[in-house]
Scaffold this motif. Structure first.
Motif, PDB file in Angstrom:
ATOM      1  N   PHE A  97       0.822  -1.218   0.000  1.00  9.48           N
ATOM      2  CA  PHE A  97       0.000   0.000   0.000  1.00  9.48           C
ATOM      3  C   PHE A  97       0.859   1.273   0.000  1.00  9.48           C
ATOM      4  O   PHE A  97       0.390   2.338  -0.375  1.00  9.48           O
ATOM      5  N   ASP A  98       2.115   1.149   0.440  1.00 11.37           N
ATOM      6  CA  ASP A  98       3.000   2.323   0.431  1.00 11.37           C
ATOM      7  C   ASP A  98       3.288   2.825  -0.974  1.00 11.37           C
ATOM      8  O   ASP A  98       3.594   3.997  -1.167  1.00 11.37           O
TER       9      ASP A  98
ATOM     10  N   ALA B 195       1.198   1.965  -3.616  1.00  6.71           N
ATOM     11  CA  ALA B 195      -0.016   1.874  -4.430  1.00  6.71           C
ATOM     12  C   ALA B 195      -0.632   3.259  -4.632  1.00  6.71           C
ATOM     13  O   ALA B 195      -0.473   4.155  -3.809  1.00  6.71           O
TER      14      ALA B 195
ATOM     15  N   GLY C 253      -6.206   1.383  -3.581  1.00  5.87           N
ATOM     16  CA  GLY C 253      -6.175   0.131  -2.843  1.00  5.87           C
ATOM     17  C   GLY C 253      -7.542  -0.329  -2.405  1.00  5.87           C
ATOM     18  O   GLY C 253      -8.473   0.477  -2.243  1.00  5.87           O
TER      19      GLY C 253
ATOM     20  N   SER D 224       2.220   6.011   2.222  1.00  7.82           N
ATOM     21  CA  SER D 224       1.133   5.787   1.286  1.00  7.82           C
ATOM     22  C   SER D 224       0.300   7.045   1.066  1.00  7.82           C
ATOM     23  O   SER D 224      -0.128   7.694   2.008  1.00  7.82           O
TER      24      SER D 224
ATOM     25  N   THR E 120      -5.377   6.094  -2.615  1.00  8.13           N
ATOM     26  CA  THR E 120      -6.807   6.245  -2.394  1.00  8.13           C
ATOM     27  C   THR E 120      -7.359   4.861  -2.090  1.00  8.13           C
ATOM     28  O   THR E 120      -7.213   3.944  -2.896  1.00  8.13           O
ATOM     29  N   ILE E 121      -7.909   4.696  -0.902  1.00  7.74           N
ATOM     30  CA  ILE E 121      -8.466   3.388  -0.551  1.00  7.74           C
ATOM     31  C   ILE E 121      -9.971   3.414  -0.811  1.00  7.74           C
ATOM     32  O   ILE E 121     -10.691   4.252  -0.273  1.00  7.74           O
TER      33      ILE E 121
END
Ligand SMILES: Cc1cc2nc3c(=O)[nH]c(=O)nc-3n(C[C@H](O)[C@H](O)[C@H](O)COP(=O)(O)OP(=O)(O)OC[C@H]3O[C@@H](n4cnc5c(N)ncnc54)[C@H](O)[C@@H]3O)c2cc1C
Lengths: 316, 264
Positions: free
Chosen positions: A293-294, A296, A299, B236, B239-240
């Motif tokens: 995730f760092d 990305a 996610g 990070s 966008t989650i």
């Protein structure tokens, strides 16, 4: 006081990490009030020395013996240089070849060794930062005593630039050939496979999160309905679930698609080395702390066995 | 021909974990055989099965808990196992490669193997240095990151491939005795069979203290001190997409369509 950084080359070319080492070495030399010396061993060492003459380098020692890397030659050459320069810190790349000689030279020179370092500081002694547990935690390590050997993780420091005014010397090291116990007989490139991941514009890549070989059908189906090319992390290829040419990473393909979807992949440094140049990276992983995730751009924190079927449905 | 395989029990961190006093709380750790060592065991056991080696012995530096892992090696076909431990090692937060190599060196002196197989690295601290450090200490030849191995015992040479970056193998002949650090994928590690697990219970598991090896606790006071352990600040800016599987999949599908990578 001096820092000695050992450059790396292969097949007639200096590897990128060599120039990154110069930056790491210069920073450490500045912090410790030391000179930066660089060693380049074997190959066209004199030409490499000219190339390594970047800003911040004080001296370059070219050892012109042999062509490609041989750890026995490296160990002997560095021992000879160290006898002369008495370096306080020895820096080597944390590469496959670095791991083949750095521990040996550290042991032979009786230097404490810290590997795969991502940051270095000097405060009356060396303080190194490195990761543990698959990049989930960082640690700082203090080195007792004045000296140390360090291997530096590739791509953590920017490459040194600019033309330097280093003193370049050719060193004639008497290599004891009877002490050379390994002989390199050649190089082999991985066979070409059914696809060329390097050319793919859209890659769906699957990792150990898939759990079982049978489950790969799910990813195959996703690739079919989306037109993506399937790649994978190393364990999938190690298990022979997919052919070698599907492996993305340090020892596989280096890919640069428009979109890379990493599914059930934690984002180990050796994997990231092969896909960080992707334009857009999307990660699907159950672990919100997964290092993937760092890097990305988008996610989904979720179970691939729920998300992927839903995604397939979207395109059917 | 005798083969010594070094084995480490490694801790894996669960998704949720806490750090206290430079350690991860035990309840968030799962212990397992180091992935790389599994391949080294298979390589060693295979040599005995193929008649290339007469005996394969495993050695681990670890507390009593690690016996589960050692039994796994025995169940997979290792002939006997050695475990080295001492309370002074328990107290050490970090054993540097040199300290590990000194302990293993003492075992090599007792066992006199012709070949030592280690994993490329341990999955937890990932130093990747023990094997080559050991080779230098004991005066063996070595090769790091071996993904293909063909032993010619008569000629006292190991024909190996070293896996370099970018899908290129270096093809090398290494004189024996040697230490080889084994890369994943070199073989297909077997699962322990029920019969193997039963047999493992009867195999010799020799526990040795540092004094048995002529060493003392000072070995644990290495030059490296772990001063901090923390969760890295996330870099990070991803966008989650939030929501259930259907919603998040919908977001992703929309993104892919907008992006034009999908025709459907
Ligand atoms: C010299 C060397 C070279 C290497 N070269 C490479 C290389 O070229 N390429 C490479 O990939 N690796 C390489 N590696 C290995 C690398 O260090 C890692 O071991 C590997 O990348 C891990 O693969 P993974 O992410 O699939 O598995 P893991 O690290 O086990 O991660 C699995 C992930 O899946 C997630 N997950 C589990 N279940 C689910 C689910 N149901 N839904 C969603 N997510 C789930 C987990 O949270 C975890 O993050 C190399 C190592 C060494 C030492």
């Amino acid at each position: 006081m001096s820092v000695l950084a050992v450059a790396e080359h292969r097949n007639g070319e200096l590897r990128d990490v060599s120039f990154e080492l110069l930056t790491a070495g210069r920073e450490l030399a500045d912090a410790a009030g030391a000179d930066l010396h660089v060693a380049v061993i074997s190959g066209d060492a004199e030409a490499f020395a000219e190339e390594l003459n970047r800003e911040g380098v004080d001296a370059i020692h070219a050892v012109t013996y042999g062509d490609e890397f041989n750890h026995d030659v490296y160990v002997q050459a560095i021992e000879a240089l160290a006898a002369d320069l008495d370096p306080t810190f020895l820096l080597a790349p944390n590469s496959v070849n670095g791991l083949d000689y750095a521990p040996a030279i550290a042991e032979s020179l009786d230097l404490p060794l810290v590997t795969d370092v991502i940051d270095l500081a000097y405060d009356d002694g060396l303080v190194a930062t490195r990761e543990m547990y698959g990049s989930k935690v960082e640690t700082t390590i203090e080195v007792d005593g004045d000296r140390a050997a360090v291997t530096v993780r590739p791509t953590e420091w920017p490459p040194a630039e600019g033309l330097g005014d280093a003193e370049i010397g050719v060193v004639d090291v008497a290599i004891d050939e009877s002490a050379i116990g390994s002989t390199i007989t050649g190089f082999e490139e991985a066979a070409e496979g059914d696809v060329n991941l390097e050319d793919a514009e859209f890659i769906v890549s699957i990792g150990r999160g898939i759990e079982e070989e049978e489950n790969l059908e799910l990813i195959e189906e996703l690739c079919e309905v989306t037109g993506a090319t399937m790649g994978s992390s190393r364990p999938i290829v190690d298990n022979d679930w997919l052919p070698d040419n599907r492996q993305v990473g340090q020892s596989g393909a280096v890919v640069t698609p428009d979109v890379y979807i990493a599914i059930g992949i934690s984002g180990a440094v050796q994997h990231v080395a092969g896909m960080k140049g992707s334009d857009t990276i999307i990660a699907i992983n159950t672990d919100p702390n997964a290092p993937i995730f760092d890097i990305a751009d988008y996610g989904i924190v979720g179970d691939l066995f729920e998300v992927v079927p839903a995604l397939i449905e979207e395109f059917e | 021909m005798k083969v010594l395989v070094t084995v480490k029990e490694v801790a894996q961190v669960e998704d949720e974990f806490e750090i206290a006093d430079r350690e991860i709380a035990a309840q968030s750790l799962d212990y397992d055989l180091n992935e790389w060592d599994d391949y080294a065991i298979e390589e060693g056991v295979g040599m005995v099965e193929d008649g290339v080696a007469d005996e394969v012995v495993s050695v681990t530096v670890g507390p009593e808990r690690s016996e589960e892992t050692i039994r796994m090696a025995l169940a997979k076909g290792v002939d006997r196992a050695i475990r080295v431990w001492d309370d002074s090692l328990e107290a050490a937060e970090l054993l540097d490669p040199s300290a590990k190599a000194k302990i293993l060196e003492a075992v090599v002196e007792d066992e006199a193997p012709d070949l030592v197989l280690t994993g490329v690295q341990a999955d937890d601290d990932a130093f990747g240095a023990t094997g080559v450090t050991l080779a230098e200490r004991i005066g063996f030849q070595w090769a790091a990151v071996v993904n293909d191995l063909d032993l010619d015992a008569d000629a006292d040479v190991a024909h190996v491939h070293r896996e370099l970056e970018g899908g290129v193998d270096e093809v090398t002949d290494v004189e024996l005795p040697a230490v080889l650090t084994i890369q994943t994928g070199i073989n297909e590690p077997r699962y322990a069979s029920l019969r193997g697990i039963r047999q493992a219970q009867r195999k010799e598991l020799d526990v040795r203290g540092l004094d048995d090896l002529g060493l003392d606790g000072s070995i644990a006071d290495g030059p490296l001190t772990l001063t901090e352990m923390y969760e890295p600040e996330t870099e990070s800016d991803a966008t989650i997409w939030e929501g259930d599987a259907g919603e998040t999949a919908g977001n992703l599908a929309e993104y892919l369509r907008d992006r034009g990578v999908i025709d459907a």
